[in-house]
Design a protein around this motif. Structure first.
Motif, short mmCIF file in Angstrom:
data_model
loop_
_atom_site.label_atom_id
_atom_site.label_comp_id
_atom_site.label_asym_id
_atom_site.label_seq_id
_atom_site.Cartn_x
_atom_site.Cartn_y
_atom_site.Cartn_z
N GLY A 83 44.42 -43.96 -0.86
CA GLY A 83 43.27 -43.65 -1.70
C GLY A 83 42.38 -42.62 -1.03
N THR A 84 41.54 -41.99 -1.84
CA THR A 84 40.60 -41.00 -1.32
C THR A 84 39.33 -41.02 -2.15
N ASN A 85 38.24 -40.60 -1.52
CA ASN A 85 36.96 -40.46 -2.23
C ASN A 85 36.67 -39.02 -2.61
N ALA A 86 37.65 -38.15 -2.42
CA ALA A 86 37.46 -36.74 -2.77
C ALA A 86 37.29 -36.59 -4.28
N THR A 87 36.61 -35.54 -4.67
CA THR A 87 36.38 -35.31 -6.11
C THR A 87 37.61 -34.71 -6.79
N ARG A 88 38.46 -34.08 -5.98
CA ARG A 88 39.70 -33.52 -6.52
C ARG A 88 40.87 -33.96 -5.64
N PRO A 89 41.93 -34.46 -6.24
CA PRO A 89 43.05 -34.93 -5.42
C PRO A 89 43.80 -33.82 -4.70
N ASP A 90 43.71 -32.59 -5.23
CA ASP A 90 44.42 -31.48 -4.60
C ASP A 90 43.56 -30.73 -3.59
N ASP A 91 42.38 -31.27 -3.30
CA ASP A 91 41.50 -30.65 -2.31
C ASP A 91 42.16 -30.74 -0.93
N PRO A 92 42.40 -29.61 -0.26
CA PRO A 92 43.03 -29.66 1.06
C PRO A 92 42.19 -30.42 2.09
N GLU A 93 40.91 -30.59 1.82
CA GLU A 93 40.04 -31.32 2.74
C GLU A 93 39.99 -32.82 2.43
N ALA A 94 40.69 -33.23 1.39
CA ALA A 94 40.68 -34.65 1.01
C ALA A 94 41.31 -35.50 2.10
N VAL A 95 40.67 -36.61 2.39
CA VAL A 95 41.18 -37.55 3.39
C VAL A 95 41.79 -38.75 2.65
N TRP A 96 43.08 -38.91 2.81
CA TRP A 96 43.79 -40.01 2.16
C TRP A 96 43.95 -41.15 3.16
N GLN A 97 43.47 -42.33 2.77
CA GLN A 97 43.53 -43.50 3.65
C GLN A 97 44.53 -44.51 3.10
N GLU A 98 45.25 -45.12 4.00
CA GLU A 98 46.39 -45.97 3.64
C GLU A 98 45.98 -47.43 3.45
N TYR A 99 46.49 -48.04 2.39
CA TYR A 99 46.33 -49.48 2.19
C TYR A 99 47.37 -50.22 3.04
N GLY A 100 46.99 -51.37 3.54
CA GLY A 100 47.91 -52.16 4.35
C GLY A 100 48.32 -53.44 3.65
N PHE A 101 49.59 -53.74 3.68
CA PHE A 101 50.10 -54.98 3.11
C PHE A 101 50.26 -56.02 4.20
N CYS A 103 52.78 -57.92 5.11
CA CYS A 103 53.99 -58.01 5.93
C CYS A 103 54.87 -56.77 5.88
N LYS A 104 54.92 -56.07 4.81
CA LYS A 104 55.86 -54.96 4.71
C LYS A 104 55.45 -53.81 5.63
N PRO A 105 56.39 -53.00 6.09
CA PRO A 105 56.06 -51.88 6.97
C PRO A 105 55.06 -50.92 6.33
N GLY A 106 54.14 -50.47 7.15
CA GLY A 106 53.13 -49.51 6.72
C GLY A 106 52.80 -48.61 7.89
N ARG A 107 51.74 -48.95 8.62
CA ARG A 107 51.40 -48.20 9.83
C ARG A 107 52.55 -48.29 10.83
N VAL A 108 52.85 -47.16 11.45
CA VAL A 108 54.01 -47.13 12.35
C VAL A 108 53.75 -47.88 13.65
N ASP A 109 52.48 -48.13 13.98
CA ASP A 109 52.18 -48.83 15.23
C ASP A 109 52.02 -50.34 15.03
N ARG A 110 52.29 -50.81 13.84
CA ARG A 110 52.12 -52.23 13.54
C ARG A 110 53.42 -52.99 13.79
N ARG A 111 53.33 -54.07 14.54
CA ARG A 111 54.50 -54.88 14.87
C ARG A 111 55.03 -55.59 13.62
N PRO A 112 56.35 -55.65 13.44
CA PRO A 112 56.92 -56.38 12.30
C PRO A 112 56.44 -57.83 12.31
#
Length: 224
Positions: A83-101, A103-112
């Protein structure tokens, strides 16, 4: 009159007990032979490289195969919601932040995680969704809609919400290929990443809560 302890068993009763015992043994042996014969195609299917699951091999359906998977995929792909709070999704400055579940793999540094004794159904469905397009899994669009509204009932099924104060303006889903990292990448006793992932492409395009197509889709399915 003799007591019961001293009574002798009559010859006829003894013969009857022997006959019943022999009959029972014959029935058990017969059932064993029958099941052994009927199980041959089941065992052959079990060791085959092309297993058929939930299949019957005899007309009376006495011995069958059952299971969710005949084989397990050798590659792991994952759908990652962002998700992002940017006003336009194609904005190169948009910061996209990842949702975490949970158990399923997400962040690469998270232990299974350890799944047992629980079954995280949403994580499990996300794994299945990664095998094909979101068009085959319309509930994913509904999930994105709920994330755009910060629905508490949905967020309770997840481990991390990057937008705790206010919902994002856009959400999207990306497609990644995952694999475990190797010792030579992290060191035998290193504290590096557990996963290595490679971006495959866009899975669900960016949508906003007031997107006409999304609103129509949700209303048509009576998910509003």
């Amino acid at each position: 009159v003799k007591g019961r302890a001293g009574e002798k068993r009559r010859p006829g009763a003894a013969v009857w007990l022997v006959a019943v015992s022999v009959l029972r043994t014959c029935v058990e042996v017969g059932v064993f032979v029958l099941l052994f014969k009927l199980s041959r195609p089941v065992v052959q299917n079990l060791i085959s490289s092309r297993q058929m699951m939930n299949t019957s091999f005899d007309r009376f359906r006495l011995v069958n195969t059952y299971g969710a998977f005949g084989s397990v995929t050798k590659q792991r792909t994952e759908v990652i919601f962002e998700g992002t709070n940017a006003t336009r999704p194609d904005d190169p400055e948009a910061v996209w932040q990842e949702y975490g579940f949970i158990c399923k793999p997400g962040r690469v540094d998270r232990r299974p995680c350890i799944i047992s004794p629980y079954h995280y159904r949403l994580d499990w469905l996300m794994w299945f969704a990664a095998f094909s397009s979101y068009k085959q899994h319309p509930w994913l669009v509904h999930l994105g809609y709920k994330l755009l509204k910060n629905e508490k009932a949905v967020l309770r099924l997840m481990a991390h919400n990057p937008f705790p104060d206010q919902p994002p303006t856009f959400v999207r889903a990306s497609h990644y290929k995952y694999r475990y990292t190797k010792p030579k990448e992290t060191g035998w006793f290193g504290k590096g990443d557990w996963w290595h992932r490679r971006y495959k492409g866009e899975y669900l395009p960016p949508v906003s809560v007031d997107d006409p197509a999304l609103v129509h889709f949700v209303e048509r399915n009576k998910w509003a």
